[in-house]
Write a protein that holds these residues in place. Sequence first.
Motif, PDB file in Angstrom:
ATOM      1  N   LYS A 184      86.030 -23.429 -43.783  1.00 35.99           N
ATOM      2  CA  LYS A 184      84.915 -23.077 -42.889  1.00 35.99           C
ATOM      3  C   LYS A 184      83.574 -23.541 -43.442  1.00 35.99           C
ATOM      4  O   LYS A 184      82.651 -23.813 -42.689  1.00 35.99           O
ATOM      5  CB  LYS A 184      84.855 -21.566 -42.676  1.00 35.99           C
ATOM      6  N   HIS A 185      83.455 -23.636 -44.758  1.00 37.45           N
ATOM      7  CA  HIS A 185      82.161 -23.947 -45.374  1.00 37.45           C
ATOM      8  C   HIS A 185      81.903 -25.451 -45.477  1.00 37.45           C
ATOM      9  O   HIS A 185      80.916 -25.948 -44.976  1.00 37.45           O
ATOM     10  CB  HIS A 185      82.057 -23.296 -46.746  1.00 37.45           C
ATOM     11  N   CYS A 186      82.812 -26.176 -46.124  1.00 33.50           N
ATOM     12  CA  CYS A 186      82.575 -27.604 -46.356  1.00 33.50           C
ATOM     13  C   CYS A 186      83.365 -28.505 -45.409  1.00 33.50           C
ATOM     14  O   CYS A 186      83.222 -29.719 -45.441  1.00 33.50           O
ATOM     15  CB  CYS A 186      82.882 -27.971 -47.798  1.00 33.50           C
ATOM     16  N   LYS A 187      84.247 -27.924 -44.587  1.00 34.61           N
ATOM     17  CA  LYS A 187      85.058 -28.636 -43.589  1.00 34.61           C
ATOM     18  C   LYS A 187      86.079 -29.587 -44.219  1.00 34.61           C
ATOM     19  O   LYS A 187      86.543 -30.518 -43.592  1.00 34.61           O
ATOM     20  CB  LYS A 187      84.190 -29.419 -42.595  1.00 34.61           C
ATOM     21  N   SER A 188      86.443 -29.349 -45.464  1.00 26.93           N
ATOM     22  CA  SER A 188      87.426 -30.185 -46.154  1.00 26.93           C
ATOM     23  C   SER A 188      88.847 -29.782 -45.771  1.00 26.93           C
ATOM     24  O   SER A 188      89.131 -28.611 -45.524  1.00 26.93           O
ATOM     25  CB  SER A 188      87.248 -30.039 -47.663  1.00 26.93           C
ATOM     26  N   LEU A 189      89.738 -30.760 -45.748  1.00 27.45           N
ATOM     27  CA  LEU A 189      91.148 -30.502 -45.474  1.00 27.45           C
ATOM     28  C   LEU A 189      91.935 -30.216 -46.752  1.00 27.45           C
ATOM     29  O   LEU A 189      93.109 -29.884 -46.678  1.00 27.45           O
ATOM     30  CB  LEU A 189      91.777 -31.709 -44.769  1.00 27.45           C
ATOM     31  N   TYR A 190      91.290 -30.344 -47.884  1.00 28.05           N
ATOM     32  CA  TYR A 190      91.962 -30.191 -49.169  1.00 28.05           C
ATOM     33  C   TYR A 190      92.060 -28.704 -49.528  1.00 28.05           C
ATOM     34  O   TYR A 190      91.228 -28.152 -50.236  1.00 28.05           O
ATOM     35  CB  TYR A 190      91.207 -30.965 -50.235  1.00 28.05           C
ATOM     36  N   ASN A 244     100.073 -18.289 -55.195  1.00 28.09           N
ATOM     37  CA  ASN A 244     101.311 -17.500 -55.162  1.00 28.09           C
ATOM     38  C   ASN A 244     101.243 -16.297 -54.230  1.00 28.09           C
ATOM     39  O   ASN A 244     102.265 -15.778 -53.812  1.00 28.09           O
ATOM     40  CB  ASN A 244     101.675 -17.034 -56.566  1.00 28.09           C
ATOM     41  N   ASP A 245     100.042 -15.836 -53.931  1.00 27.40           N
ATOM     42  CA  ASP A 245      99.862 -14.677 -53.041  1.00 27.40           C
ATOM     43  C   ASP A 245      99.612 -15.097 -51.595  1.00 27.40           C
ATOM     44  O   ASP A 245      99.121 -14.295 -50.794  1.00 27.40           O
ATOM     45  CB  ASP A 245      98.698 -13.820 -53.534  1.00 27.40           C
ATOM     46  N   ASP A 246      99.882 -16.346 -51.262  1.00 29.29           N
ATOM     47  CA  ASP A 246      99.677 -16.907 -49.919  1.00 29.29           C
ATOM     48  C   ASP A 246      98.215 -16.888 -49.486  1.00 29.29           C
ATOM     49  O   ASP A 246      97.908 -16.723 -48.308  1.00 29.29           O
ATOM     50  CB  ASP A 246     100.542 -16.205 -48.869  1.00 29.29           C
ATOM     51  N   ASN A 247      97.314 -17.059 -50.423  1.00 33.83           N
ATOM     52  CA  ASN A 247      95.894 -17.181 -50.123  1.00 33.83           C
ATOM     53  C   ASN A 247      95.538 -18.659 -50.067  1.00 33.83           C
ATOM     54  O   ASN A 247      95.886 -19.421 -50.963  1.00 33.83           O
ATOM     55  CB  ASN A 247      95.041 -16.499 -51.193  1.00 33.83           C
ATOM     56  N   ASP A 248      94.826 -19.064 -49.016  1.00 35.01           N
ATOM     57  CA  ASP A 248      94.361 -20.438 -48.898  1.00 35.01           C
ATOM     58  C   ASP A 248      93.009 -20.562 -49.572  1.00 35.01           C
ATOM     59  O   ASP A 248      92.096 -19.775 -49.302  1.00 35.01           O
ATOM     60  CB  ASP A 248      94.248 -20.855 -47.438  1.00 35.01           C
ATOM     61  N   GLU A 249      92.885 -21.570 -50.438  1.00 34.36           N
ATOM     62  CA  GLU A 249      91.634 -21.773 -51.156  1.00 34.36           C
ATOM     63  C   GLU A 249      91.232 -23.234 -51.058  1.00 34.36           C
ATOM     64  O   GLU A 249      92.063 -24.133 -51.206  1.00 34.36           O
ATOM     65  CB  GLU A 249      91.795 -21.393 -52.623  1.00 34.36           C
ATOM     66  N   ARG A 262      85.578 -24.355 -53.622  1.00 36.09           N
ATOM     67  CA  ARG A 262      86.091 -23.230 -54.437  1.00 36.09           C
ATOM     68  C   ARG A 262      85.464 -21.872 -54.128  1.00 36.09           C
ATOM     69  O   ARG A 262      85.573 -20.937 -54.901  1.00 36.09           O
ATOM     70  CB  ARG A 262      85.893 -23.501 -55.931  1.00 36.09           C
ATOM     71  N   ASN A 263      84.772 -21.738 -53.001  1.00 34.02           N
ATOM     72  CA  ASN A 263      84.188 -20.429 -52.696  1.00 34.02           C
ATOM     73  C   ASN A 263      84.718 -19.838 -51.406  1.00 34.02           C
ATOM     74  O   ASN A 263      84.164 -18.888 -50.894  1.00 34.02           O
ATOM     75  CB  ASN A 263      82.658 -20.524 -52.649  1.00 34.02           C
ATOM     76  N   SER A 264      85.768 -20.419 -50.877  1.00 36.42           N
ATOM     77  CA  SER A 264      86.306 -19.879 -49.630  1.00 36.42           C
ATOM     78  C   SER A 264      87.767 -19.501 -49.821  1.00 36.42           C
ATOM     79  O   SER A 264      88.619 -20.344 -49.978  1.00 36.42           O
ATOM     80  CB  SER A 264      86.169 -20.900 -48.510  1.00 36.42           C
ATOM     81  N   LEU A 265      88.019 -18.228 -49.837  1.00 32.35           N
ATOM     82  CA  LEU A 265      89.381 -17.728 -49.953  1.00 32.35           C
ATOM     83  C   LEU A 265      89.803 -17.204 -48.592  1.00 32.35           C
ATOM     84  O   LEU A 265      89.203 -16.265 -48.068  1.00 32.35           O
ATOM     85  CB  LEU A 265      89.442 -16.612 -51.005  1.00 32.35           C
ATOM     86  N   ASN A 266      90.799 -17.820 -47.998  1.00 33.69           N
ATOM     87  CA  ASN A 266      91.311 -17.472 -46.668  1.00 33.69           C
ATOM     88  C   ASN A 266      90.268 -17.627 -45.571  1.00 33.69           C
ATOM     89  O   ASN A 266      90.359 -16.979 -44.535  1.00 33.69           O
ATOM     90  CB  ASN A 266      91.886 -16.056 -46.642  1.00 33.69           C
TER      91      ASN A 266
END
Length: 99
Positions: free
Chosen positions: A55-61, A66-71, A76-80
């Motif tokens: 949502k912040h930088c619009k990157s696809l990377y 292991n906890d199914d969190n998307d980062e 590196r500042n957007s978790l899920n």
Amino acid sequence: MNKLQSQLNKTLQYFKYKNLMSAFPLIDTEHIMNLENRIMIDNIDYDNEPVECCKHCKSLYLITDNDDNDECVVCRNSLNETETHATIFHYLNKYPDKK
């Protein structure tokens, strides 16, 4: 259907025919199953798959821990915190500078 796909289908049909016509399978059935799976995987149209971006930088990377969190790997500042687009083309039309 591309050239590789066509050749894989011909090979698969040949293997199945040889196994059918012999008293016992000449070609390993696991090998035939792997070939069928390869053909199925190659048929997937990835252009019509949904796409998620940060949502912040619009990157696809994005990576999933292991906890199914998307980062996001880039900022590196957007978790899920992701946006979902219907296809890659919707994403590219909305963010043309990300090509």
